[in-house]
Design an enzyme around this catalytic site. Structure first.
Site, short mmCIF file in Angstrom:
data_model
loop_
_atom_site.label_atom_id
_atom_site.label_comp_id
_atom_site.label_asym_id
_atom_site.label_seq_id
_atom_site.Cartn_x
_atom_site.Cartn_y
_atom_site.Cartn_z
N ARG A 1 0.82 -1.37 0.05
CA ARG A 1 0.06 0.07 -0.07
C ARG A 1 0.92 1.16 -0.08
O ARG A 1 0.59 2.28 0.55
CB ARG A 1 -0.96 0.12 0.93
CG ARG A 1 -1.87 -1.14 1.29
CD ARG A 1 -2.92 -1.09 0.19
NE ARG A 1 -3.94 -2.17 0.25
CZ ARG A 1 -3.80 -3.29 -0.10
NH1 ARG A 1 -2.58 -3.49 -0.79
NH2 ARG A 1 -4.79 -4.30 -0.09
N SER B 1 -11.04 -0.49 3.31
CA SER B 1 -10.37 -0.77 4.43
C SER B 1 -9.95 0.66 4.91
O SER B 1 -9.28 1.42 4.07
CB SER B 1 -9.20 -1.50 4.28
OG SER B 1 -9.57 -2.74 3.74
N GLU C 1 -5.00 3.95 5.68
CA GLU C 1 -4.94 3.83 4.35
C GLU C 1 -5.39 4.94 3.43
O GLU C 1 -4.80 5.54 2.45
CB GLU C 1 -5.64 2.58 3.83
CG GLU C 1 -5.17 2.32 2.46
CD GLU C 1 -5.87 0.63 2.18
OE1 GLU C 1 -5.52 -0.18 2.93
OE2 GLU C 1 -6.55 0.82 1.24
#
Ligand SMILES: Cc1cc2nc3c(=O)[nH]c(=O)nc-3n(C[C@H](O)[C@H](O)[C@H](O)COP(=O)(O)OP(=O)(O)OC[C@H]3O[C@@H](n4cnc5c(N)ncnc54)[C@H](O)[C@@H]3O)c2cc1C
Length: 347
Positions: free
Chosen positions: A160, A229, A325
């Protein structure tokens, strides 16, 4: 270049919160990018489809929304090369590839968002990441006003993460991405849920399975606004895992190649008693604790307050600081989660 003043971003963020920017630019060509005003003194944000963005304030900064279009597939003896404009929709590209017999992206089906954003956080799902296929990213640099080609290595991809979130943050925009997909295809069924498919399964079957698994697990942002998420899965040391295992023997973990361990942020949130938690019209999803949802708030601040609460409660229980995130955008531009003032959202 197309632009619009006092532009409402409500339909351009998957949390469906209210925010208005003073002006949005939609560059489609190199000359559009060259003609952008000097942004060195004004806060701005580069927006794709807003599926990983939280507009914290009702006022947003200047928005640049790259609208480079086009999908071009070429081939060599062993590989297909798919060149895609940043403004294309990621899932539509996956479908177009499968429909044209170009396989490999099926595990990444149904990830919301634009192609331009896909390298930024190195999108990943079901055991596959963009970095497995991305060979080139075309990058427009604001200061030199030129295009540069970045190789896979130049992009510094990791979990990520990429150079676009770090050294190149706010320094330019991605205009195109090139993916290399080997003609010799093999299904990647390593991830749980996919391993029940037969070994001679087709890429379309894998895509359909991924789509049905995702639809069963994740709330549809059009029905229940969310950004997938909210937090990254935290990476901890083996020592930390050992001490946690003494208290929580069933804690799920994934060993990493570098000797560290990845924990499941959703599990930590659930264990902190927050699954299904709801306050001020926002909440933690009742089936997926990693997903924060907007039941019916107009305000990004409510989501921020919830995220701060979730971070605090999980830290209290595990001494692990979850890191989002999702990107936080205030009227002054993007901010780090930890730099945002704690929102008082009442008792
Ligand atoms: C229901 C749901 C499920 C999701 N599942 C997954 C998943 O499985 N895996 C996963 O990895 N992610 C997932 N996400 C997150 C999201 O889909 C990805 O982060 C996606 O890449 C965001 O695309 P976007 O265009 O909406 O980006 P935005 O939210 O608009 O922007 C995200 C970041 O990219 C930057 N950016 C956007 N376009 C450009 C450009 N052209 N040049 C430079 N920078 C740019 C922005 O400045 C920002 O920092 C999910 C989100 C939702 C809502």
């Amino acid at each position: 270049m197309k632009s619009s003043k006092q532009f409402s971003l409500r339909k351009n963020n998957s949390f469906n919160v209210k925010s208005i920017c003073p002006i949005v630019y939609f560059p489609q060509t190199l000359s559009d990018l060259e003609s952008l005003p000097d942004l060195s003194l004004s806060p701005f944000y580069i927006l794709g489809e807003g599926s990983n963005t939280l507009f914290v304030d009702t006022q947003a900064p200047i928005i640049i929304k790259p609208d480079f279009k086009g999908i071009d597939i070429t081939e060599t003896t062993d590989n297909y090369f798919v060149r895609v404009g940043a403004g294309e929709n990621w899932h539509e590209v996956v479908c177009l590839c499968i429909n044209n017999g170009v396989y490999g992206l099926e595990n990444l089906a149904l990830i919301p968002g634009s192609v331009g954003a896909s390298p930024v956080q190195n999108i990943g799902a079901y055991g596959v990441e963009l970095s497995d296929f991305c060979v080139e990213v075309t990058w427009f640099d604001f200061s030199s006003k030129t295009l540069t080609i970045l190789s896979n290595q130049d992009c510094c991809f990791s979990y990520r993460d990429s150079i676009f979130k770090n050294d190149l943050l706010n320094k330019g925009v991605i205009t195109e991405v090139v993916l290399k997909l080997p003609k010799k295809w093999q299904a990647n069924l390593s991830y749980s849920g996919l391993n029940e498919l037969p070994l001679d399964t087709s890429a379309r079957d894998v895509m359909n399975k991924v789509i049905s698994l995702r639809q069963a697990k994740l709330p549809d942002p059009d029905k229940l606004p969310n950004a997938g998420s909210f937090f990254k899965n935290p990476i901890v040391s083996v020592d930390k895992l050992t001490s946690l295992k003494n208290i929580y023997p069933s804690i799920p973990f994934y060993s990493q190649d570098d000797g560290t361990v990845k924990l499941a942020a959703g599990w930590l949130i659930e264990q902190a008693g927050l699954k299904g938690y709801c306050k001020n019209h926002v909440g933690v999803h009742q089936h997926q604790a990693l997903v924060l949802v907007n039941h019916e708030s107009d305000y990004g601040k409510d989501i921020l307050a919830l995220a701060q609460f979730v971070q605090k409660q999980t830290y209290k229980k595990f001494e692990i600081l979850l890191s989002p995130e999702v990107r936080m955008v205030t009227s002054h531009g993007e901010r780090k989660f930890t730099d945002l003032p704690i929102v008082d959202w009442g008792k």
